[in-house]
Design a protein around this motif. Sequence first.
Motif, PDB file in Angstrom:
ATOM      1  N   PRO A 122      -6.561   4.404 -13.584  1.00  0.00           N
ATOM      2  CA  PRO A 122      -6.094   2.991 -13.245  1.00  0.00           C
ATOM      3  C   PRO A 122      -5.292   2.900 -11.929  1.00  0.00           C
ATOM      4  N   ALA A 123      -4.714   3.935 -11.693  1.00  0.00           N
ATOM      5  CA  ALA A 123      -4.071   3.919 -10.093  1.00  0.00           C
ATOM      6  C   ALA A 123      -5.163   3.811  -9.177  1.00  0.00           C
ATOM      7  N   GLY A 124      -5.922   4.815  -9.150  1.00  0.00           N
ATOM      8  CA  GLY A 124      -7.012   4.890  -8.345  1.00  0.00           C
ATOM      9  C   GLY A 124      -7.971   3.645  -8.301  1.00  0.00           C
ATOM     10  N   LEU A 125      -8.288   2.948  -9.195  1.00  0.00           N
ATOM     11  CA  LEU A 125      -9.140   1.836  -9.290  1.00  0.00           C
ATOM     12  C   LEU A 125      -8.295   0.690  -8.699  1.00  0.00           C
ATOM     13  N   ALA A 126      -6.994   0.523  -8.964  1.00  0.00           N
ATOM     14  CA  ALA A 126      -6.356  -0.554  -8.656  1.00  0.00           C
ATOM     15  C   ALA A 126      -6.247  -0.482  -7.026  1.00  0.00           C
ATOM     16  N   CYS A 127      -5.935   0.832  -6.638  1.00  0.00           N
ATOM     17  CA  CYS A 127      -5.808   1.072  -5.079  1.00  0.00           C
ATOM     18  C   CYS A 127      -6.984   0.717  -4.213  1.00  0.00           C
ATOM     19  N   ALA A 128      -8.199   1.269  -4.951  1.00  0.00           N
ATOM     20  CA  ALA A 128      -9.606   0.990  -4.193  1.00  0.00           C
ATOM     21  C   ALA A 128      -9.811  -0.648  -4.402  1.00  0.00           C
ATOM     22  N   ALA A 140       0.807   2.528 -13.526  1.00  0.00           N
ATOM     23  CA  ALA A 140      -0.084   3.348 -12.551  1.00  0.00           C
ATOM     24  C   ALA A 140      -0.902   2.207 -11.923  1.00  0.00           C
ATOM     25  N   ILE A 141      -1.163   1.266 -12.315  1.00  0.00           N
ATOM     26  CA  ILE A 141      -1.714  -0.067 -11.367  1.00  0.00           C
ATOM     27  C   ILE A 141      -0.946  -0.396 -10.514  1.00  0.00           C
ATOM     28  N   ALA A 142       0.514  -0.674 -10.742  1.00  0.00           N
ATOM     29  CA  ALA A 142       1.286  -0.936  -9.960  1.00  0.00           C
ATOM     30  C   ALA A 142       1.265   0.144  -8.606  1.00  0.00           C
ATOM     31  N   TRP A 143       1.329   1.336  -9.106  1.00  0.00           N
ATOM     32  CA  TRP A 143       1.452   2.346  -7.968  1.00  0.00           C
ATOM     33  C   TRP A 143       0.087   2.319  -6.864  1.00  0.00           C
ATOM     34  N   GLY A 144      -0.996   2.072  -7.491  1.00  0.00           N
ATOM     35  CA  GLY A 144      -2.090   1.714  -6.805  1.00  0.00           C
ATOM     36  C   GLY A 144      -1.998   0.720  -5.892  1.00  0.00           C
TER      37      GLY A 144
END
Lengths: 195, 1148
Positions: free
Chosen positions: B722-728, B1007-1011
């Motif tokens: 989720p972090a990587g997806l949100a960041c991407a 995790a999304i917030a971190w992304g």
Amino acid sequence: MSWRIFVAGVGGQGSITTTAIIGEAAMRSGLNAAASEIHGMAQRGGVVETSVVVGEYRSPLVPVGGADILLAMEPVEGARALSRCGTGTVVLLNTHPVVPFTVSLGHQAYPDVDALVQEFRETVASVHAFDAFELARVAGNAKAAGSVMLGALSGLELLPIPVEQWLDSILERVPKRAADANRVAFETGRRITCR
Amino acid sequence: MDALLSPEAGGRHFLLGNEAIVRGALEAGVVVAATYPGTPSSEIGDTFARLAAGDRYYFEYSTNEKVAMEVAYGASMAGARAMCFMKHVGINVAADAMMTLVYAGTPGGMVIVTADDPSCHSSQNEQDNRYYARLGKMPMLEPSTPDEARRMVRHAFDLSEQVRLPVFVRTTTRLSHMRGIVTFERLPDVAELKRRCTFEHQPSQMVCVPGNAKKLHPVLLEKLDDLSRIVEADRTFNVREGQGEMGIVTSGVGYNYVQDALAALGLSGSVEVARLGISHPFPNRWLADFLRNKTAILVVEELEPYLEEFVKRVAYDHDLRVRVLGKATGHFPYHHEYTVEQVTEAIAREAGTPYEAPVGRVSRFPLPQRPPTLCAGCPHRATFYAAKLVTRGRGIFHTDIGCYGLAVLPPINMADVLISMGSSINTASGISRVTDEPSIAFIGDSTFFHNGMTGLANAAHNGHRQTIVIVDNRTTGMTGHQPHPGTARDGMGNPAPALSIEAVCQALGATGVATVDPFDLRQVVGALERAVASNGLDVIVSRAPCIFVNRQEIEQRPRYQVDPAACRYCGIHDNHTGCGEAVEIETQLDRAARFVGAAAVDPLAGVFPEPLKPPVAPCVEACPVSLCVQSYITLLASGRTEEAARVIRERIPLPATVGRVCHHPCEAVCTRGAFDDPVAICALKRFAMETESRDAVREELARRLEAAPNRGREVAVIGGGPAGLACAHDLRLRGYRVTLFEASDRLGGMLTLGIPAYRLPRDLVEGEIHTIVDTLDIDVRLNTALGADVTLESLAGEGYAATFIACGAWHGMRLGVPGEDGPGVHDALAYLKRVNQGTAPALEGRIAVIGGGDAAIDAARTLRRMASGPVTILYRRTEAEMPAQPSEVAHARREGVEIAFLTAPVRVVRDAEGAVEGLEMIRMKLGEPDASGRRRPVPIEGSGYLLPVDAVVCAIGQQPDASIFPSELKRTDWGTLEVDQETGATNLPGVFAGGDSVTGPKTVIDAIAWGQVAAFGIDRYLAGDLAAPRPHRAPPPRGDRVAFEPRALPERARLSQRVEEPGGSLEGDFREVVQGFDRAEAVAEAARCLACGMCASCRICLDTLACPAFYVENGVIAIDEALCNGCGLCAMICPNGAIRPVQETLEV
């Protein structure tokens, strides 16, 4: 020669004074003139559309597409007055917006001023766009924006009205204490259009 | 000296029609002038008032038009020249006098000016007053230009004296407010005007008792005959010009349009024009002569077909066959002003001249409207605000003629009827007899004296019940600030007795009279509440001067400004989403009402009561991605599901997933929870996303991608969770190319490899992930691990401008007990991962799961679906300390999982072959709280026992796999990466990290917030400005949170989502267990929200004041100092104390 000048603005901007000054300056220069004003209810922050004709016209109203000159005291009001413009109209546009409360309330959007200017450039012969409010403020009084517009109008040298006649007519109408600011504002406006 | 008073002839001036009328009257030697102000006639009175020092005449603002006409007639009676003037509807008021004074006659010249208003520029109707001349049998003059207005008024006095009748001069707005060149004739000597008159007593002529009146009517008819002879002979005002078979008959400003039209068509001189300067009595013979030899006559006149019908009559009477064209033939309308174009077109049509009507260009941009509005600082706004707080718009609002009629416009919306001067009180009286709804009549001070007093007397005498609010702004505002009987100056500028409105009202029988200052809202609210409750005839005088009257004092007042730090106008979203505005207006008024009723409000002293609601709802503060929860819940409650979904998607790229698996910290702090149970926020989110179509999401994402800039840089994102997806996702929309590196064979991380499918269906989560990856065109490299397949150096070598590391925390913690190593002891996450990949072995026999978190529950519930043996969870503290979600614990129990508390393993017992045969356990008790705040488990000595089990699953915690991180990356003592909290930047330039790699095992939403943090940080880094502050985050919780007291608690218990009960064996059944809300359930549950925050919805100043000094720029509310008049109403109602006076003086 005759001219029809449409003045589009917002209550409180001095449209009425500006209109009267044009007529007076024309009269003193030996020309015929008539003007149409708007008073009362419409002034409470609303649209103020006035007009002045110089020369042989009898009615002071400007027909659709019939303005020789558009004095847009405010960008959206200028755009609203596009119906008065033809391809040959010369437009003097104050780019300083007066945001209506319909926009402040978030119910409607204020269009991009540059886009409005661009639309005029695509539509009419000649566009002079400038922030008359800011220029007037620099000249010493933000309320002298009308004098900036009049200076720009005189600088076009379309109307056979001598510079000193413009200035006399302005100074007779504005408060004594604001005379200097209005004189400077007029000169500033004149330099925009006069080469 | 004013130019208008110049006694000499020959001066040329550029004058308004109304000013020219005054000059004409002065040239004629008028000595008495009276009016009641009314646009478009107002400037006539203003000019008389301005010139009053000239000592040539007496002028007054009369109480009303009838009074004005009778005052003027009084002077005329004695032989003096007198004049009265008014707007068209004013003649209606004066008509009672007018219709009879024509019988009595006018010894001195008397002129009545009526200013008609076609197109209703500032009037309630567009009546055509030419009919009054016919009705009253008086002459009617209609000038076309300002100079002609001067000449006609001058002439009208002579004519009046000649026939001893009052003479009408009619203007319309376009003439009254037209400027033209006016050439002066000389003024009479002042000494001449000072002559005293001697009244000649002739009761038989002036006392219009029936006996006399009956005799006077034939006399009037004789006068009319005389007049007709005069008009037939006139060649000054009734003129013919040009020659031709086609004729035009016109009058007033119509003549100007005709001249311009003929010139434009090149027809000047070839069409004959008859201009009627005197339109009553009608010059029948003169016109008959004009009609002869004509084939067609076009009649050009605004409003009624007054001339048109005369022309037809003349043609008939003289047996002339001529076509009469005008309104009846459809050439012109019966309403509104004419334009030059209209007249040109009609003439061209009849003359057969080619003419193409110009088509007006219209801006291609939608232009905002600019309706008139109450001025900044207007006391009426304050009065209406208070009335709105009291009535909430319920009641019948009778308004009257004046600026306060603008109450009909939003946001005030407090006008139900407006008819005529003073009508408010009378319609309220009448309606009170047939309805029980309370009436409030709003009437101005000047209007009250004009025609309100009689209504009040009537209401008192006849026992009508209503509340009358006299909005006393000490002037006649709308018409240009003229005095009235309640002011201390008269029309000449001299001191005058100011009548007390209160005393008048008391004398006229009001049951209660209160005087309030509209800017003291509490006072007005109190007075109104009492008045409405009394059910009598109460008058409230709401008194504060109009900003134009009070100019000097207002210049001294401080202006107000908005403190953006205290203002609570949506601090989170770029664009206010309009969340439940219809609901919110009422809420905002509640807020204002309580605020106004609270402690002393003194904005100048800077004393503000505490806010009534927390500035940001606690759910929003608690959300790691600052999702505006209150906004989407409010939208759901009003059935606006699609808008709710949009609000959610704006902050969460995988919303349907989050709606299932979020640990919803929002619900833990929900205000409703303090009363019964928190709102089911997470379930509502799931419902909102259920209705969203995938195609619509793709379209929206594609549109946003298209609108994104192209930065021409590429970023490597390591970790497909989720972090990587949100960041991407965020980086793509910020204009960067992105490659996503994933160590396993699929994207999703914990979502697809950790969380079991019965909680998060695979097609759903994979669908959401692929929608993002495909639509946003994100490059993906699977089976590519950091350390093994790529390194920071190799990525830099491939040209990536920045790297984001989000590899999760997959490394299971060990029990640290003897016997742990060896077969039969499994790591929970590793096992779940294999289950999700379809490679997990079934575990035989009795299974113990050690731990109390979500991983333990997931493992236990998954095992119930994998193995037939009993599953027991062993947890060293009690249920209250379990980190797992309580709902998950309940599901586990429902599915047959046993949970044993206060017990911990001390050894794994193995048989001779090394197979697990049991756990040696020890019982625990709770001791002192540890660092996490939970009470520490303490072993109870001598409580050891053996638990026979066949397999052990260990779920006591995870940490990042430190072995994959490059050694240069700074780490914490916990083995996680150390980063800047605002940007996710690590110690290495261009390397960012987030998610579980930074925090240790946390939640999906974290995790999304971190992304998102890292996407922002990378964008700033690549823009060369890493220090820029991150916008649009919920402000940190404030210490001054107030206890929110809801007005009413919606009486409904929290709804739960339906759960599929386990029927029979669970083996192999990974179908979703929890079923979402249906629409009715969602609306009902959302309605439980107390809307306890002001966040994202406080726009009380914009929504309820509509003060023109306010504006919004860059998402911030501000006040234009040049427009502010310092009334402070906004500061009084701002519940955040965000509006305060500016102390510096205003620079102009």
